[in-house]
Design a protein around this motif. Sequence first.
Motif, PDB file in Angstrom:
ATOM      1  N   GLN A 238       0.824  -1.227   0.000  1.00  0.00           N
ATOM      2  CA  GLN A 238       0.000   0.000   0.000  1.00  0.00           C
ATOM      3  C   GLN A 238       0.850   1.266   0.000  1.00  0.00           C
ATOM      4  N   ARG A 239       2.113   1.125   0.401  1.00  0.00           N
ATOM      5  CA  ARG A 239       2.975   2.311   0.403  1.00  0.00           C
ATOM      6  C   ARG A 239       3.273   2.724  -1.034  1.00  0.00           C
ATOM      7  N   THR A 240       3.598   3.990  -1.202  1.00  0.00           N
ATOM      8  CA  THR A 240       3.758   4.502  -2.567  1.00  0.00           C
ATOM      9  C   THR A 240       5.163   5.044  -2.853  1.00  0.00           C
ATOM     10  N   THR A 241       5.996   5.157  -1.821  1.00  0.00           N
ATOM     11  CA  THR A 241       7.331   5.721  -2.046  1.00  0.00           C
ATOM     12  C   THR A 241       8.186   4.734  -2.828  1.00  0.00           C
ATOM     13  N   GLY A 242       8.840   5.227  -3.858  1.00  0.00           N
ATOM     14  CA  GLY A 242       9.719   4.387  -4.646  1.00  0.00           C
ATOM     15  C   GLY A 242      11.082   4.220  -3.981  1.00  0.00           C
ATOM     16  N   THR A 243      12.009   3.691  -4.763  1.00  0.00           N
ATOM     17  CA  THR A 243      13.366   3.465  -4.273  1.00  0.00           C
ATOM     18  C   THR A 243      14.351   4.091  -5.257  1.00  0.00           C
ATOM     19  N   LEU A 244      15.228   4.945  -4.734  1.00  0.00           N
ATOM     20  CA  LEU A 244      16.303   5.483  -5.565  1.00  0.00           C
ATOM     21  C   LEU A 244      17.381   4.413  -5.684  1.00  0.00           C
ATOM     22  N   LEU A 245      17.679   4.000  -6.915  1.00  0.00           N
ATOM     23  CA  LEU A 245      18.738   3.012  -7.135  1.00  0.00           C
ATOM     24  C   LEU A 245      19.788   3.649  -8.035  1.00  0.00           C
ATOM     25  N   VAL A 246      21.020   3.647  -7.559  1.00  0.00           N
ATOM     26  CA  VAL A 246      22.123   4.250  -8.311  1.00  0.00           C
ATOM     27  C   VAL A 246      23.155   3.164  -8.603  1.00  0.00           C
ATOM     28  N   ARG A 247      23.555   3.093  -9.882  1.00  0.00           N
ATOM     29  CA  ARG A 247      24.595   2.148 -10.295  1.00  0.00           C
ATOM     30  C   ARG A 247      25.659   2.946 -11.027  1.00  0.00           C
ATOM     31  N   ALA A 248      26.872   2.914 -10.513  1.00  0.00           N
ATOM     32  CA  ALA A 248      27.953   3.712 -11.097  1.00  0.00           C
ATOM     33  C   ALA A 248      29.149   2.812 -11.359  1.00  0.00           C
ATOM     34  N   VAL A 249      29.774   2.989 -12.520  1.00  0.00           N
ATOM     35  CA  VAL A 249      30.948   2.193 -12.868  1.00  0.00           C
ATOM     36  C   VAL A 249      32.184   3.069 -12.706  1.00  0.00           C
ATOM     37  N   ARG A 250      33.168   2.544 -11.968  1.00  0.00           N
ATOM     38  CA  ARG A 250      34.386   3.326 -11.718  1.00  0.00           C
ATOM     39  C   ARG A 250      35.183   3.466 -13.003  1.00  0.00           C
ATOM     40  N   GLY A 251      35.640   4.651 -13.272  1.00  0.00           N
ATOM     41  CA  GLY A 251      36.469   4.901 -14.446  1.00  0.00           C
ATOM     42  C   GLY A 251      37.828   4.238 -14.308  1.00  0.00           C
ATOM     43  N   VAL A 252      38.539   4.146 -15.431  1.00  0.00           N
ATOM     44  CA  VAL A 252      39.831   3.457 -15.407  1.00  0.00           C
ATOM     45  C   VAL A 252      40.964   4.375 -14.959  1.00  0.00           C
ATOM     46  N   GLN A 253      40.735   5.677 -15.002  1.00  0.00           N
ATOM     47  CA  GLN A 253      41.802   6.615 -14.629  1.00  0.00           C
ATOM     48  C   GLN A 253      41.899   6.764 -13.114  1.00  0.00           C
ATOM     49  N   PRO A 254      43.134   6.809 -12.571  1.00  0.00           N
ATOM     50  CA  PRO A 254      43.234   7.215 -11.173  1.00  0.00           C
ATOM     51  C   PRO A 254      42.811   8.675 -11.061  1.00  0.00           C
ATOM     52  N   GLN A 255      42.301   9.063  -9.916  1.00  0.00           N
ATOM     53  CA  GLN A 255      41.812  10.437  -9.754  1.00  0.00           C
ATOM     54  C   GLN A 255      42.674  11.179  -8.755  1.00  0.00           C
ATOM     55  N   LEU A 256      42.893  12.444  -9.016  1.00  0.00           N
ATOM     56  CA  LEU A 256      43.556  13.316  -8.041  1.00  0.00           C
ATOM     57  C   LEU A 256      42.506  14.270  -7.507  1.00  0.00           C
ATOM     58  N   PHE A 257      41.984  13.979  -6.293  1.00  0.00           N
ATOM     59  CA  PHE A 257      40.913  14.835  -5.773  1.00  0.00           C
ATOM     60  C   PHE A 257      41.504  15.922  -4.897  1.00  0.00           C
TER      61      PHE A 257
END
Length: 231
Positions: free
Chosen positions: A212-231
């Motif tokens: 009976q509930r109506t709230t959906g679900t946020l689903l996130v799928r992310a693929v890590r890039g091949v480059q190392p990152q300098l944050f």
Amino acid sequence: MSDTRSAAWDDYSKTKPQRRTTNADGETTWFNWTQYADHGPGVEVLALQPGDCVLDLGCGSGGNLAHVATLGMKAVGIDLSPKQLAKAHERWPDVDGMELHQGDALQFLGDTFTIFDAVYSVFGAAWFTDPRLLLPIVHARLKPGGVFGFSQRPPVEGCYGCQASYIPRGDDEDPAVVKRWDYQPDIWSSLLKEYGFPEVTATVLPASEADQRTTGTLLVRAVRGVQPQLF
Ligand SMILES: C[S@@+](CC[C@H](N)C(=O)[O-])C[C@H]1O[C@@H](n2cnc3c(N)ncnc32)[C@H](O)[C@@H]1O
């Protein structure tokens, strides 16, 4: 801060029953990304290969992690709450390949030398950690091409960024409060791209028709890039 949060999640744990012994298909372990029983996609979202090393951020009582382990993966779970982990030990005492750690997800990722093949979080630490702290460190501990998947409640319209989450306690006690981070799907996509995950799918799955509930679900799928990152 960490003690306050783990006490809050211990309180949460007291209100949550253990996972059912079987799902609608009669399976004894299964993966569930949503707040609804027998609903939504399964472990295929993570694109695992046999023997992969997989990390669950905020594994709770370990239902998803037990499923990953029974598929032949090395399944590592980290959770702040000793009570949640006690439930995991009680419910899944004999599952080979399942490894549980108590502590904060950020701290664990910062301390480990393991490179994971996939990282996921189901209504878990990815929701309750500032993404600007979490995403760089997940990127650093995930293999190039590995999937970072997470699910949580979608944001309430107009309530974005850091929000207060209230965890009920006894009738005569104030609720515990923990922080969570809510964004719309397009903002998650931008954030993840900024932090080195070039391929992102962020969607709100509709609620189960059997509920009976109506709230959906946020689903996130992310693929890590091949480059190392300098944050
Ligand atoms: C809503 S429960 C979800 C548990 C589990 N993933 C599930 O699907 O049943 C949230 C879990 O995340 C854990 N958690 C929250 N913040 C965390 C953090 N910063 N590090 C590790 N675990 C955390 C809590 O202790 C709790 O067990």
